[in-house]
Design a protein around this motif. Structure first.
Motif, PDB file in Angstrom:
ATOM      1  N   ASN A 169     -18.932  38.012  -1.460  1.00 37.56           N
ATOM      2  CA  ASN A 169     -17.585  37.556  -1.600  1.00 37.56           C
ATOM      3  C   ASN A 169     -16.638  37.798  -2.285  1.00 37.56           C
ATOM      4  N   LEU A 170     -17.259  38.703  -3.398  1.00 39.21           N
ATOM      5  CA  LEU A 170     -16.252  39.291  -4.456  1.00 39.21           C
ATOM      6  C   LEU A 170     -16.684  40.451  -4.789  1.00 39.21           C
ATOM      7  N   SER A 172     -14.267  43.016  -5.219  1.00 27.99           N
ATOM      8  CA  SER A 172     -13.844  43.691  -5.813  1.00 27.99           C
ATOM      9  C   SER A 172     -14.667  44.637  -7.386  1.00 27.99           C
ATOM     10  N   TYR A 204      -9.608  33.471 -10.478  1.00 24.56           N
ATOM     11  CA  TYR A 204      -8.000  32.816  -9.722  1.00 24.56           C
ATOM     12  C   TYR A 204      -8.080  32.106 -10.563  1.00 24.56           C
ATOM     13  N   ASP A 209     -10.418  38.053  -7.494  1.00 23.78           N
ATOM     14  CA  ASP A 209     -12.159  37.752  -6.632  1.00 23.78           C
ATOM     15  C   ASP A 209     -12.586  37.336  -8.029  1.00 23.78           C
ATOM     16  N   ARG A 236      -9.119  46.736  -4.927  1.00 23.58           N
ATOM     17  CA  ARG A 236     -10.170  46.059  -5.768  1.00 23.58           C
ATOM     18  C   ARG A 236      -9.258  46.278  -7.015  1.00 23.58           C
TER      19      ARG A 236
END
Length: 448
Positions: A169-170, A172, A204, A209, A236
């Motif tokens: 889910n990340l 970048s 965040y 990210d 990114r």
């Protein structure tokens, strides 16, 4: 068909729930759980909750409390890592530290951080500066162990926050090199150039990210603030970082950015750099990007434009990034941010003082065994001979031979020691005396 659909729906629900539970956020030292953050309960069984006294850290709720471990040399958190038994996952593990003079002693401690029994980092804490350590870790286990180890007397380990994030889910974070089995990568540096020294980007929503950026303005470079960016065409790129930059003083100057790695040689790195510009619509900024004198790429930035470059490189103790003018632009080299990831070498965990003493004791025993055996082999024949002499039978003196006694002992005509009869052991262990002096028995050393 209906039954199969129902079963598949149940599987998706269970799997979706497992995936949603794969991320772990622990606010260490907090008395309660809140939002997505948990307290320490269920993750560790040791430690005490404390609150910082110096509130000069970046604005972060998680840095205001901490968990201290004064009773054991090694204290661990168990993080549930495997989101599903059907696959294996790569995770971001982040540990945060801010001393904040919680104990009033103004003596920030030094200790070790481990992951799965492997040394992660030596944590040298500060009174005022927060520290963040990140790993990109490939897990095969249901739990990942993260431990804090006391290595200095009266310097107790602590931690403010511990996170476990699925890298899925990340977007970048780099993915292409962390999917390899048994590969662990450190986030060595992540700088937001030109930002105010107190303006940390703590994830965040400033970075969608959830990356943490440390402000940095190298000596001799000019800090520049740029207009806000709405889109650069690359998801990114961290827009909050692109709003600041550093610039070389003159168009002919090179920007040198050295990065140290404690003199460790032959390390593998992944480098990603970010560029933006504040030029007019008719201008273009261009320069060359080098790492350790190796050409990587040419950077070209136009009006309201941003760009990035990346490279896989190796270092020998240091990494030197350079932005060199290439003669094609009247504008100076310019950079907004950089990330450097390093493949973690297989470092053994450092032993605690208690473990060092135990190891020293065991080593002494190991050394003592062969020394004792050698001494035993040397002394054993003499002891056997002495024992045989003391146990040999006493005989009557022969005719014409006087009995020998001590100065305070009366001579006993019934006993004397024969000087003619050698003493030899028999096969059954009895003492035999040869009266003719020609016995051919041999004393055998069985000590070896």
């Amino acid at each position: 068909m209906g039954l199969l659909f129902l079963l598949w729906t149940v599987v998706l629900i269970i799997l979706g729930k497992a995936l949603s539970q794969s991320d772990v956020y622990i606010d260490c030292g907090s008395q309660i759980s809140y939002d997505d953050w948990d307290d320490d309960e269920g993750y560790t069984e040791t430690g005490e909750n404390k609150a910082v006294q110096l509130d000069s850290s970046p604005n972060s709720t998680q840095l205001k409390t901490l968990r201290i471990f004064p009773k054991h040399k090694r204290n661990c958190y168990a993080l549930p890592a495997e989101a599903s038994s059907l696959s294996e996952f790569t995770y971001l593990i982040r540990a945060s530290f801010y001393y904040g003079n919680y104990d009033g002693h103004s003596h920030p401690p030094t200790f070790e951080l481990e992951v799965e029994g492997m040394k992660w980092a030596t944590i040298v804490t500060s009174n005022t500066k927060p520290q963040f350590y990140e790993l990109l870790y490939y897990s095969k286990k249901e739990n990942i162990s993260v431990c804090l180890v006391q290595t200095k007397h009266k310097q107790f380990p602590f931690i403010n926050a511990l996170e476990l994030r699925s890298l899925t889910n990340l977007l970048s974070f780099p993915h292409d090199f962390v999917d390899e089995e048994n590969t662990t990568w450190l986030t060595s540096y992540r700088y937001s150039y030109g930002a105010d020294e107190n303006k940390w980007i703590l994830g965040y929503p400033d970075d969608k990210d959830d990356r943490i950026w440390e402000p940095n303005t190298p000596a001799g470079l000019k800090a520049v603030t740029l207009p806000s960016f709405t889109s650069c065409g690359d998801e990114r790129l961290p827009y909050s970082v692109l709003r600041q930059a550093v610039e070389a003083p003159n168009p002919t100057d090179t920007i040198d950015l050295p990065f140290a790695f404690n003199g460790i040689h032959d390390l593998q790195h992944y480098v990603r750099a970010y560029f933006s510009s504040n030029i007019d619509e008719s201008e273009t900024r261009t320069f060359s990007f080098y790492i350790n004198d190796d050409y990587i790429s040419t950077i070209t930035i136009g009006y309201y434009n941003c760009n990035s470059t990346q490279a896989y490189v190796r270092s020998n103790g240091t990494l030197n990034v350079q932005l060199r003018p290439n003669g094609n632009s009247a504008l100076s080299p310019f950079i907004s941010g950089i990330e450097i990831y390093t493949a973690l070498p297989a470092l053994p965990a450092e032993a605690t003082e208690e473990e060092k003493k135990k190891k020293k004791k065991n080593l002494g025993l190991l050394i003592g065994l062969p020394v004792g055996l050698i001494l035993g082999l040397i002394l054993l024949p003499g002891l056997i001979i002495l024992l045989l002499i003391l146990r040999r039978p006493k005989t009557r003196p022969t005719q014409g031979q006087a009995a020998t006694t001590g100065p305070h002992e009366e001579a006993n005509p019934q006993q004397s020691v024969s000087s003619q009869a050698p003493v030899v052991p028999s096969q059954n262990g009895e003492i035999l005396v040869s009266s003719n002096g020609n016995g051919d028995h041999t004393l055998v050393n069985h000590g070896g």
